[in-house]
Enzyme design. Structure first.
Site, PDB file in Angstrom:
ATOM      1  N   TYR A  72     -22.349  55.425 -50.213  1.00 10.91           N
ATOM      2  CA  TYR A  72     -21.287  55.751 -50.706  1.00 10.91           C
ATOM      3  C   TYR A  72     -20.363  56.352 -49.748  1.00 10.91           C
ATOM      4  O   TYR A  72     -19.222  55.949 -49.746  1.00 10.91           O
ATOM      5  CB  TYR A  72     -21.367  57.166 -51.805  1.00 10.91           C
ATOM      6  N   PHE A 124       7.275  40.355 -50.101  1.00 13.51           N
ATOM      7  CA  PHE A 124       6.397  39.772 -51.175  1.00 13.51           C
ATOM      8  C   PHE A 124       6.593  40.438 -52.430  1.00 13.51           C
ATOM      9  O   PHE A 124       6.955  41.553 -52.470  1.00 13.51           O
ATOM     10  CB  PHE A 124       4.879  39.811 -50.479  1.00 13.51           C
ATOM     11  N   ASP A 125       6.254  39.796 -53.370  1.00 10.38           N
ATOM     12  CA  ASP A 125       6.611  40.225 -54.982  1.00 10.38           C
ATOM     13  C   ASP A 125       5.938  41.675 -55.203  1.00 10.38           C
ATOM     14  O   ASP A 125       6.430  42.733 -55.631  1.00 10.38           O
ATOM     15  CB  ASP A 125       6.143  39.461 -55.895  1.00 10.38           C
ATOM     16  N   ASP A 214       3.563  43.896 -42.649  1.00 16.66           N
ATOM     17  CA  ASP A 214       2.739  43.353 -43.691  1.00 16.66           C
ATOM     18  C   ASP A 214       1.851  42.061 -43.240  1.00 16.66           C
ATOM     19  O   ASP A 214       2.452  40.994 -42.963  1.00 16.66           O
ATOM     20  CB  ASP A 214       3.569  42.730 -45.004  1.00 16.66           C
ATOM     21  N   ALA A 216      -0.630  40.099 -44.132  1.00 14.89           N
ATOM     22  CA  ALA A 216      -1.488  39.087 -44.785  1.00 14.89           C
ATOM     23  C   ALA A 216      -2.220  37.718 -44.004  1.00 14.89           C
ATOM     24  O   ALA A 216      -3.082  37.456 -44.010  1.00 14.89           O
ATOM     25  CB  ALA A 216      -0.798  38.975 -46.264  1.00 14.89           C
TER      26      ALA A 216
HETATM   27  N1  F0G Z   1       1.706  40.458 -48.801  1.00 16.09           N
HETATM   28  C1  F0G Z   1       1.771  39.227 -48.896  1.00 16.09           C
HETATM   29  C2  F0G Z   1       2.486  38.613 -47.757  1.00 16.09           C
HETATM   30  C3  F0G Z   1       1.154  38.340 -49.839  1.00 16.09           C
HETATM   31  O1  F0G Z   1       1.171  37.022 -49.820  1.00 16.09           O
HETATM   32  C4  F0G Z   1       0.366  39.027 -50.833  1.00 16.09           C
HETATM   33  C5  F0G Z   1      -0.411  38.357 -51.892  1.00 16.09           C
HETATM   34  C6  F0G Z   1       0.186  40.533 -50.695  1.00 16.09           C
HETATM   35  C7  F0G Z   1       1.071  41.307 -49.819  1.00 16.09           C
HETATM   36  C8  F0G Z   1      -0.578  41.269 -51.744  1.00 16.09           C
HETATM   37  O2  F0G Z   1      -1.833  40.923 -51.686  1.00 16.09           O
HETATM   38  O3  F0G Z   1      -2.927  39.752 -53.363  1.00 16.09           O
HETATM   39  O4  F0G Z   1      -4.407  41.088 -52.171  1.00 16.09           O
HETATM   40  O5  F0G Z   1      -2.781  42.213 -53.476  1.00 16.09           O
HETATM   41  N2  F0G Z   1       0.142  36.916 -51.965  1.00 16.09           N
HETATM   42  C9  F0G Z   1      -0.761  36.059 -52.893  1.00 16.09           C
HETATM   43  C10 F0G Z   1      -0.241  34.632 -52.990  1.00 16.09           C
HETATM   44  C11 F0G Z   1      -1.184  36.536 -54.235  1.00 16.09           C
HETATM   45  O6  F0G Z   1      -0.578  34.083 -53.806  1.00 16.09           O
HETATM   46  O7  F0G Z   1       0.592  34.502 -51.962  1.00 16.09           O
HETATM   47  P1  F0G Z   1      -2.985  40.965 -52.894  1.00 16.09           P
END
Ligand code: F0G
Length: 458
Positions: A72, A124-125, A214, A216
Site C-alpha cells: 500500500y 483536450f476535452d 500536457d 500525453a
Molecule cells: N490530454 C490529451 C492530449 C489527451 O489526448 C487525453 C486523452 C487526455 C489528456 C486525458 O487522458 O484519457 O488518460 O484521462 N485522450 C484520449 C483520446 C481519450 O482518445 O484522444 P485520459
C-alpha cells in the site's frame, strides 16, 4: 537495392479479430443508435476509436507486471516508476494518478479557481472540462494555420505567440498558468516545435506565469522535433524530451498514450509548491501518494514503457505507420489534416460529403459509412463532440468536422492500414450518392458524443 523500412518488433502473442457482413453491420449500427461508442467491441474488425490504453505492451513490460510490488505504501514499483519519470522529464516531484484526466483533476483542484483563464494551444476535452467545471475558461491560442487542413506546416500544433501575449496582457492576474499540449491532439496530433516551447517560456517568464505541459504524446512530439527542426537532427529522443520539459514547470500525463500502458497517469513537477498543494487532492481523489489509483504492477509496466517509447526505433515504427496510411489516402485523393499527425489521421469530412449539410453532421455520417463499409471504427472529432453553446444552446459549427482514425501502438500491421484505406476509398468513390446525414434523437448536456442517440436520414 535499398533495404525497406520494417517494424522494430516481432510478434509473440496474437488476438483474433473477426470480419462481418454488411447486413450484420447495418443491424449493429442501428442497435447502437448510430453512435460507435455504443457498439460492442466484438462487432468491430479494425478498431481505430482511440490510441489511448489500446497499445500492445512489450515482453519487458509484461515481465515487469509479474514483479510488481503491491504494498500500500512505499512500494518498490512506485520508486521504479518515480525514478523513470524523473530520469525522462527532469521533474523531481511525482504524483501517480489512474489516468490523464485524473492528473488534471488533482492538479487543477489546487491551481484553478472560478474566473481564471488558462491560455495555451488546443486543450483536450477533459482538460477543458476540468477548467470549465471550475467556472474558468480555456483559451485556445493555436496558430491559425491549424484550421486549414490542406496547408502543410511542420508544427501545426504551435501556440500563436501574439495571441498568447495579448491574453497575458489583457487577463494578467486571472491567468494561473499556461498549458501546452504536446502533441496537439485536437488540431490533428500536430507537433509543437522546441522553438515555440522556448518562445512560450520566454513570454511566461516576462509575465511571471508558470508553464504546464500536457504530455500525453510527448515522445511523438520529440520525434517530430528531431526530424523537422534542424538543430535537433543529431540529438537522441531522451535528450530532446529532457529539453522540452526543462522549458516547463510541470506536466500532467496520460500514460495510456506514450507510456504504452493500458491504464495510468501522473503529475510531475519541479515546483514543491504545486506538489504540496496537489498532494492532498491526490489522496482524496486517487489514492495514497505511492499508488494514486494504479496497482504496483501498473506502475512497474509504466516505468518500462516510458523508457522504451523514448527510444527512436519505437517511434519511427509508430509514426511511419501513421504516415503509411496518410500516403495511401493521398493516392486515393482523400483529404485529411496535413501533414499526417503523430497518432492519427484526421479526415476532413465536409470536404468529402459535400452534400451533407452541417446540421446533419458530416463527420459522424462518414464515421458510420466507414463502419458499414468494412467494420472499421473511427471517431468523430467534430460538431457532435463540440457540444452546444452553453448560453444559446445552439450547435457549435465553428471548428473543424473530422473523422479521426487513431492508430493503437504496436497493434495493427500495415495490411490493416491497407484495409482501412481501401474502405475509405470506397466510401469516397460513392460520396456523391451520400446526401443525407443523421439527426439527434437523444443527447446529454455535456460531452454528448459518448452517449448521443441518432437516427439516419434517408
Ligand atoms: N490530454 C490529451 C492530449 C489527451 O489526448 C487525453 C486523452 C487526455 C489528456 C486525458 O487522458 O484519457 O488518460 O484521462 N485522450 C484520449 C483520446 C481519450 O482518445 O484522444 P485520459
Amino acid at each position: 537495392m535499398k533495404i525497406p523500412f520494417a517494424e522494430s518488433f516481432k510478434i509473440k502473442m496474437v488476438e483474433p479479430i473477426r470480419s462481418s457482413t454488411r447486413q450484420e453491420r447495418e443491424e449493429w449500427m442501428k442497435e447502437a443508435r448510430y453512435n460507435v461508442f455504443l457498439l460492442n467491441a466484438d462487432q468491430v474488425f479494425i478498431d481505430l476509436l482511440t490510441d489511448s490504453g489500446t497499445g500492445a505492451m512489450s515482453d519487458r513490460q509484461w515481465a515487469a507486471i509479474m514483479a510488481g510490488d503491491e504494498s500500500y505504501a512505499g512500494a518498490r514499483s512506485f520508486y521504479l516508476f518515480k525514478d523513470a519519470v524523473t530520469q525522462i522529464t527532469g521533474f523531481e516531484y511525482v504524483l501517480p494518478t489512474h489516468q490523464g484526466r485524473a492528473a488534471e483533476n488533482v492538479l487543477f483542484s489546487y491551481l484553478v479557481k472560478a474566473g481564471d483563464i488558462i491560455p495555451g494551444n488546443s486543450h483536450f476535452d477533459t482538460t477543458k472540462g476540468h477548467i470549465e467545471s471550475r467556472r474558468a475558461e480555456a483559451l485556445d491560442c493555436t496558430i491559425d494555420e491549424a484550421k486549414d487542413t490542406q496547408l502543410e506546416h511542420p508544427f501545426k500544433g504551435n501556440v500563436d505567440i501574439v495571441k498568447l501575449e495579448q491574453a497575458l496582457k489583457k487577463y494578467a492576474y486571472r491567468i494561473p498558468f499556461i498549458i501546452v499540449t504536446v502533441t496537439n491532439n485536437t488540431a490533428g496530433g500536430q507537433p509543437v516545435s522546441m522553438e515555440n516551447l522556448r518562445d512560450v517560456r520566454r513570454l511566461a517568464d516576462r509575465y511571471q506565469k508558470p508553464v504546464l505541459i500536457d504530455g500525453a504524446r510527448f515522445a511523438e512530439n520529440a520525434y517530430f522535433i528531431k526530424v523537422r527542426e534542424k538543430a535537433y537532427a543529431e540529438r537522441t529522443i531522451k535528450e530532446i524530451t529532457r529539453e522540452m520539459f526543462s522549458l516547463a514547470d510541470g506536466m500532467t500525463m496520460s500514460a495510456k498514450k506514450d507510456a504504452i500502458v493500458n491504464i495510468g497517469g501522473f503529475i510531475a513537477t519541479r515546483s514543491k509548491d504545486w506538489y504540496e498543494g496537489a498532494r492532498t487532492y491526490c489522496i482524496q481523489f486517487e489514492g495514497y501518494l505511492t499508488y494514486g489509483g494504479m496497482a504496483g504492477r501498473d506502475m512497474a509496466a509504466l516505468a518500462v514503457g516510458l523508457d522504451e517509447n523514448t527510444e527512436l526505433d519505437n517511434l519511427v515504427t509508430r509514426i511511419k505507420q501513421v504516415e503509411y496510411l496518410g500516403k495511401k489516402l493521398d493516392e486515393y485523393g482523400v483529404p485529411y489534416q496535413r501533414p499526417a499527425g503523430g497518432h492519427a489521421i484526421f479526415v476532413d469530412a465536409p470536404k468529402i460529403l459535400t452534400h451533407v449539410p452541417k446540421e446533419e453532421f458530416p463527420a459522424q455520417t462518414l464515421t458510420i459509412e466507414l463502419f458499414l463499409e468494412a467494420g472499421i471504427r473511427g471517431c468523430e472529432i467534430g460538431y457532435l463532440l463540440a457540444d452546444r453553446d452553453p448560453l444559446t444552446r445552439e450547435n457549435r459549427f465553428g471548428g473543424l468536422d473530422l473523422l479521426r482514425l487513431a492508430i493503437p501502438r504496436r497493434v495493427y500491421t500495415n495490411n490493416h492500414m491497407d484495409v482501412v484505406a481501401a474502405a475509405l476509398r470506397n466510401v469516397y468513390d460513392r460520396r456523391e450518392q451520400i446526401s443525407r446525414g443523421v439527426r439527434i434523437t437523444k443527447e446529454a448536456e455535456l460531452m454528448r458524443h459518448f452517449t448521443v442517440e441518432l437516427e439516419r436520414l434517408e
